[in-house]
Motif scaffolding. Structure first.
Motif, PDB file in Angstrom:
ATOM      1  N   ILE A  52      10.905 -29.327 -16.797  1.00 33.57           N
ATOM      2  CA  ILE A  52      11.584 -30.385 -17.556  1.00 33.57           C
ATOM      3  C   ILE A  52      12.763 -29.807 -18.324  1.00 33.57           C
ATOM      4  O   ILE A  52      13.868 -30.364 -18.305  1.00 33.57           O
ATOM      5  CB  ILE A  52      10.591 -31.088 -18.499  1.00 33.57           C
ATOM      6  N   GLU A  53      12.557 -28.675 -18.981  1.00 31.07           N
ATOM      7  CA  GLU A  53      13.651 -28.073 -19.751  1.00 31.07           C
ATOM      8  C   GLU A  53      14.770 -27.598 -18.830  1.00 31.07           C
ATOM      9  O   GLU A  53      15.965 -27.756 -19.153  1.00 31.07           O
ATOM     10  CB  GLU A  53      13.119 -26.926 -20.605  1.00 31.07           C
ATOM     11  N   HIS A  54      14.406 -27.010 -17.696  1.00 28.99           N
ATOM     12  CA  HIS A  54      15.410 -26.518 -16.748  1.00 28.99           C
ATOM     13  C   HIS A  54      16.284 -27.674 -16.237  1.00 28.99           C
ATOM     14  O   HIS A  54      17.520 -27.611 -16.322  1.00 28.99           O
ATOM     15  CB  HIS A  54      14.702 -25.833 -15.572  1.00 28.99           C
ATOM     16  N   PHE A  55      15.654 -28.699 -15.690  1.00 25.80           N
ATOM     17  CA  PHE A  55      16.428 -29.791 -15.096  1.00 25.80           C
ATOM     18  C   PHE A  55      17.183 -30.593 -16.160  1.00 25.80           C
ATOM     19  O   PHE A  55      18.283 -31.086 -15.904  1.00 25.80           O
ATOM     20  CB  PHE A  55      15.512 -30.702 -14.282  1.00 25.80           C
ATOM     21  N   THR A  92      13.823 -26.811  -7.370  1.00 23.77           N
ATOM     22  CA  THR A  92      12.975 -26.200  -8.388  1.00 23.77           C
ATOM     23  C   THR A  92      13.224 -24.697  -8.424  1.00 23.77           C
ATOM     24  O   THR A  92      13.384 -24.063  -7.375  1.00 23.77           O
ATOM     25  CB  THR A  92      11.485 -26.444  -8.078  1.00 23.77           C
ATOM     26  N   PRO A  93      13.270 -24.113  -9.612  1.00 20.06           N
ATOM     27  CA  PRO A  93      13.466 -22.665  -9.700  1.00 20.06           C
ATOM     28  C   PRO A  93      12.385 -21.930  -8.900  1.00 20.06           C
ATOM     29  O   PRO A  93      11.194 -22.196  -9.060  1.00 20.06           O
ATOM     30  CB  PRO A  93      13.331 -22.372 -11.198  1.00 20.06           C
ATOM     31  N   TYR A  94      12.822 -21.050  -8.019  1.00 22.34           N
ATOM     32  CA  TYR A  94      11.914 -20.335  -7.127  1.00 22.34           C
ATOM     33  C   TYR A  94      11.544 -18.987  -7.736  1.00 22.34           C
ATOM     34  O   TYR A  94      12.237 -18.455  -8.598  1.00 22.34           O
ATOM     35  CB  TYR A  94      12.578 -20.139  -5.756  1.00 22.34           C
ATOM     36  N   TYR A  95      10.439 -18.458  -7.312  1.00 18.97           N
ATOM     37  CA  TYR A  95       9.894 -17.159  -7.715  1.00 18.97           C
ATOM     38  C   TYR A  95       9.352 -17.162  -9.145  1.00 18.97           C
ATOM     39  O   TYR A  95       8.256 -16.688  -9.400  1.00 18.97           O
ATOM     40  CB  TYR A  95      10.920 -16.026  -7.556  1.00 18.97           C
ATOM     41  N   ASN A  96      10.096 -17.715 -10.105  1.00 19.66           N
ATOM     42  CA  ASN A  96       9.667 -17.704 -11.504  1.00 19.66           C
ATOM     43  C   ASN A  96       8.342 -18.424 -11.728  1.00 19.66           C
ATOM     44  O   ASN A  96       7.582 -18.085 -12.616  1.00 19.66           O
ATOM     45  CB  ASN A  96      10.708 -18.390 -12.409  1.00 19.66           C
ATOM     46  N   LYS A  97       8.090 -19.484 -10.906  1.00 15.67           N
ATOM     47  CA  LYS A  97       6.899 -20.325 -11.068  1.00 15.67           C
ATOM     48  C   LYS A  97       6.823 -20.935 -12.472  1.00 15.67           C
ATOM     49  O   LYS A  97       5.871 -20.713 -13.229  1.00 15.67           O
ATOM     50  CB  LYS A  97       5.624 -19.549 -10.731  1.00 15.67           C
TER      51      LYS A  97
END
Length: 294
Positions: A118-121, A106-111
């Motif tokens: 869903i869009e990222h993955f 999961t993208p870290y820091y950005n929260k």
């Protein structure tokens, strides 16, 4: 078909004294894992210190691992980032050079919100034609993939196939598997919860413990897969003191010390990680020797 079943090692990256990657020792460690029953190699994850690698160095380590493994077992490339475009580029490079799957944290820091996850993955998955295993580790990233979100992605995106669950929340894991109705390949991301997670339908572990105890970790998973949960539980409980010692300081500080103890030149850690304290080293060595019967 699952990318792998059983024990996948979240392999450490040996470094030379100057901080460069020690590829000769990396090859030894890969061979040791495969010779002792490890079912998959997960390269450039947290344990591999990917957070302190440059993007080019990250790609080179993944390529080397793929080439050296040479199809003996599946290679899953760590390819996550808090930047979606970087995650896409790392995933594309791994797929191009023959990785069997990618592990995408999961993208870290950005929260990110659940919609953002869903869009990222989905962007990562659509950029490649190999499987994606999600990595949910809220204690490190500050964001949690909710059960409904994980199930939605695995149902809606063909090559999002599974999840490494390092939440430590068995109630959440159970809810996810109840909603999934068989669409998620579940891997434990907690060495202390391998058997409980496999009892909920998990098919293996992505393991730190396996760096120093590959045969035992493999055997634990195989017993669980075969329905021998009493035998798997025996190994799990015996391993718990060593698992605690391996996480007495932030991973991979203790496991690199443990690798040195069993004869691998794991080398230094990259800052901001520092050498294990002497007190924790003594406990680690005692528990390692006890578990390995040395």
């Amino acid at each position: 078909m699952a990318v792998f079943k059983g024990a996948g090692v979240a392999i450490a990256t040996p470094f030379n004294g100057d901080g460069s990657v020690n590829y000769d020792e990396f090859a030894r460690l890969i061979d040791f894992q495969i010779d002792n029953g490890t079912d998959a190699i997960i390269v450039c994850g947290t344990t591999g210190e990917s957070a302190t690698m440059t993007e080019e160095e990250h790609k080179e380590v993944v390529r080397y691992c793929i080439d050296h493994v040479n199809k003996r077992v599946p290679v899953i490339a760590g390819a996550g980032s808090n930047c979606t475009q970087t995650a896409v580029e790392l995933s594309e490079d791994a797929a191009k050079h023959g990785a069997d799957a990618v592990l995408s944290v999961t993208p870290y820091y950005n929260k990110a919100t659940q919609d953002g996850l869903i869009e990222h993955f989905t962007a990562v998955a659509k950029a490649i034609d190999i499987p994606v295993i999600l990595y949910n580790v809220p204690s490190r990233t500050g964001v949690n993939i909710q059960p409904e979100t994980a199930v939605r992605m695995c149902k809606d995106v063909d090559n999002i196939v599974g999840i490494k669950d390092a939440t430590g929340n068995l109630a959440q894991t159970a809810k996810m598997m109840q909603l999934a109705e068989g669409c998620i390949d579940l891997y434990s991301g907690e060495d202390g919860l391998v058997v409980p997670i496999m009892s909920l339908g998990g098919i293996g572990v992505i393991s730190v413990l396996s760096n120093v105890a590959p045969r035992q970790t493999h055997d634990m998973c195989m017993k669980a897969l075969e329905g021998d949960f009493a035998g798997a539980c025996e190994i799990q409980l015996k391993a718990l003191p060593l698992v605690d010692a391996l996480f007495s300081e932030v991973n991979p500080i203790p496991v690199k010390a443990a690798l040195e103890m069993i004869g691998f030149a794991a080398g230094p850690l990259r800052l901001p990680l520092t050498t294990i304290t002497e007190a924790n080293r003594k406990v680690l060595e005692a528990e390692l020797n006890k578990f390995l019967g040395r």
